[in-house]
Each structure stands twice: as C-alpha cells, then as structure tokens.
Design an enzyme around this catalytic site. Structure first.
Site, short mmCIF file in Angstrom:
data_model
loop_
_atom_site.label_atom_id
_atom_site.label_comp_id
_atom_site.label_asym_id
_atom_site.label_seq_id
_atom_site.Cartn_x
_atom_site.Cartn_y
_atom_site.Cartn_z
N GLY A 119 -21.14 -58.32 3.09
CA GLY A 119 -22.21 -58.38 2.11
C GLY A 119 -23.38 -59.22 2.59
O GLY A 119 -23.16 -60.20 3.28
N PRO A 120 -24.61 -58.83 2.27
CA PRO A 120 -25.05 -57.65 1.49
C PRO A 120 -25.22 -56.36 2.31
O PRO A 120 -25.75 -55.38 1.79
CB PRO A 120 -26.40 -58.11 0.93
N GLY A 121 -24.81 -56.35 3.58
CA GLY A 121 -24.77 -55.08 4.32
C GLY A 121 -25.86 -54.85 5.35
O GLY A 121 -25.88 -53.81 6.00
N GLY A 122 -26.75 -55.82 5.52
CA GLY A 122 -27.84 -55.64 6.49
C GLY A 122 -27.36 -55.42 7.92
O GLY A 122 -27.82 -54.52 8.62
N GLU A 141 -15.66 -56.97 1.98
CA GLU A 141 -16.49 -57.83 1.15
C GLU A 141 -15.73 -58.14 -0.12
O GLU A 141 -15.47 -57.25 -0.93
CB GLU A 141 -17.83 -57.15 0.84
N ASP A 181 -19.70 -62.62 10.59
CA ASP A 181 -20.89 -63.35 10.19
C ASP A 181 -20.42 -64.26 9.07
O ASP A 181 -20.38 -63.88 7.91
CB ASP A 181 -21.97 -62.36 9.73
N CYS A 234 -25.63 -68.48 10.07
CA CYS A 234 -27.04 -68.76 9.86
C CYS A 234 -27.20 -70.26 9.67
O CYS A 234 -27.75 -70.73 8.69
CB CYS A 234 -27.52 -68.00 8.63
#
Length: 300
Positions: A119-122, A141, A181, A234
């Site tokens: 999520g959110p799938g980018g 997710e 991620d 991130c």
C-alpha cells in the site's frame, strides 16, 4: 548560549531528536551538511510524475515537461498535475520510482514477485510496467483500505493478486524476488508532510525497528534459493537502515549483500553515489529525492 542542537531546532524548525538522528545518518555516509538537509526539508518540493509507458513518456515530453534528473521514467510537473494524470501517469517521488526500477533491474523481470508492504501501490504499478507478460506479482497489504488503493493503482492486470495480509505471513521459499518497502518513521520525506516532524516520537522508533526486523527475516525466508530481496525505507535513520541489514545478515549466513551501486548507475548514470558502501542512501539536498535507503540481499 544555546547548544548547536537547540540553535538548529529553532532556525530550521525540526525537533532536536530528529536533527540528532539525521546528523548521525549523514555522518555514517561521510557527509556533514546537516543545515543543507534541514533546509531542503523546508522547501516546497517539486511535483514528480512517473510515466509508466513509452506513450505516456512521449505525451509528457510533447507537453514540454522537464525530465527527471534521476529517474528515467520521471518528469517534473510545473503547476497543478491533475489534468495530466491517467492510468499511465502518476504522481510519485523520484526516489520511490528508483526503488521499483532497481527491483526490476536486480531480477530477470520474470518469475514470481512479492511486494510485501504494497500500500498504496505506487511501487507495485511501476513494477508491473516493467515485468514480463508471464511474471506474477503478489501484493500484500494488511490494511483493507490501503489494499483497495493498491487495486486502483495496478488496475485490471491478470498478473497481479492482492492479498490482505501481513508481510510476516509470507510463504517460505516461494518468490524469485521480494520488494520490502518497510514501514518506517518517514523522516526522509519531511518536505512533503512538514507537520509530521512534530508528530513523530523517538519511542515509535523502537516498535518500527522490531517490525522492520520481523519483515526482513520473513522476506528472506520467502525467497527461493538464488532469489533477491530489495529492502527500502523512506528514512535515513541508522536503526531503520544499516542496522537492519547488518543484523539480518548476521543471523542469515545463507544470504549476502549485493552491491546495489552498479544497478542504480545503470538506471541513473549521472547520479552521484557514495563509492565506499554497497547500500545506497539518497539525500533530498543532493539528489532531489526523498531520503530513500536501498539495500539488496541475495539468498545463496
């Protein structure tokens, strides 16, 4: 007189503990310019677009949009991007684009892929745009509303299955490639959510570190022999980045760190990378991306 930390906190409007962990991460990467980093967190970021197909890329080029300096599929939007967006053109940070492109470049683009925290799938959408027709992509997710966003992001594609479950529950020895991620403090994207710096607490770091470790070990378990895992956050915070990789490799002698620099140099030839490490730390003030961390581990 005030300490340097107090001074920086007032001048750049960051909590002292955040400045402290960012300084440590810079130092580990052989850099010292904390003021440049803090300052970059206070600038309004450019809006980055990802063009998922050649035709989308041609469309944006024809409209005169500037190409991203680091991502081969990236463009910089001037003004409101809404009218430009469609199934093949998304808003996405250049650093996040590079993570998904690195996963593709590390693999042979076929086989079975797992996006562990999708999520959110980018990143899932970028992966799909580069996978071969016979590849499969499984997206985990745990939060149902985020799983819906993943479904929207990847569209109607027979190669994808979206599963509402936690990465820790991944089936062992089942995947050729795993993208992790990982959930993190997000201290690498403070320019996009300026108020978030005041909502984070150092105590959250301990819980996140535990989850990151669980996910990383589960991800390595989920790999088939010879498979590769890409770990990204991130955040540049050491306990979320280097420490996680070091600890995982200590406990998994069957796995080895892959030098990811040549991979990223193929994707983004002009990018300045630290030659003395095998992992990659991006910096907002240097690379014009969120402060993404990337590390690749192969299972022997």
């Amino acid at each position: 007189g005030k300490t340097r930390l107090e001074y920086l906190s007032i001048v750049y409007s960051h909590p002292q503990w955040v400045i402290s962990v960012l300084s440590d991460a810079l130092e580990l990467d052989g850099k010292s310019d904390i003021e440049a980093l803090l300052s970059s967190n206070n600038e309004t970021p450019q809006i980055n677009l990802a063009a998922l197909t050649d035709s989308a890329s041609k469309k944006l080029t024809a409209l005169g949009l500037k190409k991203s300096p680091v991502s081969p599929i990236g463009f910089i939007a001037a003004g409101n991007p809404e009218p430009l967006l469609d199934a093949d053109i998304r808003v996405q940070d250049q650093g996040s684009q590079l993570v998904a492109l690195a996963m593709l470049e590390l693999s042979d683009r076929s086989g079975v892929f797992l996006d562990m925290c999708s999520g959110p799938g980018g990143k899932s959408a970028v992966l799909l745009s580069g996978l071969s027709p016979q590849a499969k992509l499984v997206c985990f997710e745990p939060a149902p509303h985020r799983a819906k966003l993943v479904a929207q992001a990847v569209g109607d594609d027979g190669r994808v299955s979206i599963v509402t479950k936690m990465g820790q529950e991944a089936e062992k020895n089942s995947y050729d490639a795993v993208l992790l991620d990982a959930p993190c403090t997000g201290l690498g994207s403070l320019r996009r959510k300026p108020e978030s710096r005041w909502r984070k607490q150092p105590s959250q770091l301990r819980d996140l570190n535990r989850i990151q470790n669980e996910l990383l070990l589960a991800g390595l378990d989920a790999l088939k022999s010879g498979g590769v895992l890409l770990y990204s956050t991130c955040s540049p915070v050491i306990s979320e980045t280097n420490t996680q990789i070091f600890d995982a490799l200590q406990s998994r002698p069957d796995c080895e760190l892959v030098d990811i620099k040549p991979i990223l140099s193929r994707i983004s030839p002009t990018m300045k990378l630290n030659e003395s490490r095998k992992t990659i730390q991006l910096w907002t003030n240097i690379h014009q991306t969120d402060c993404m961390f990337l590390a690749a581990i192969r299972k022997n």
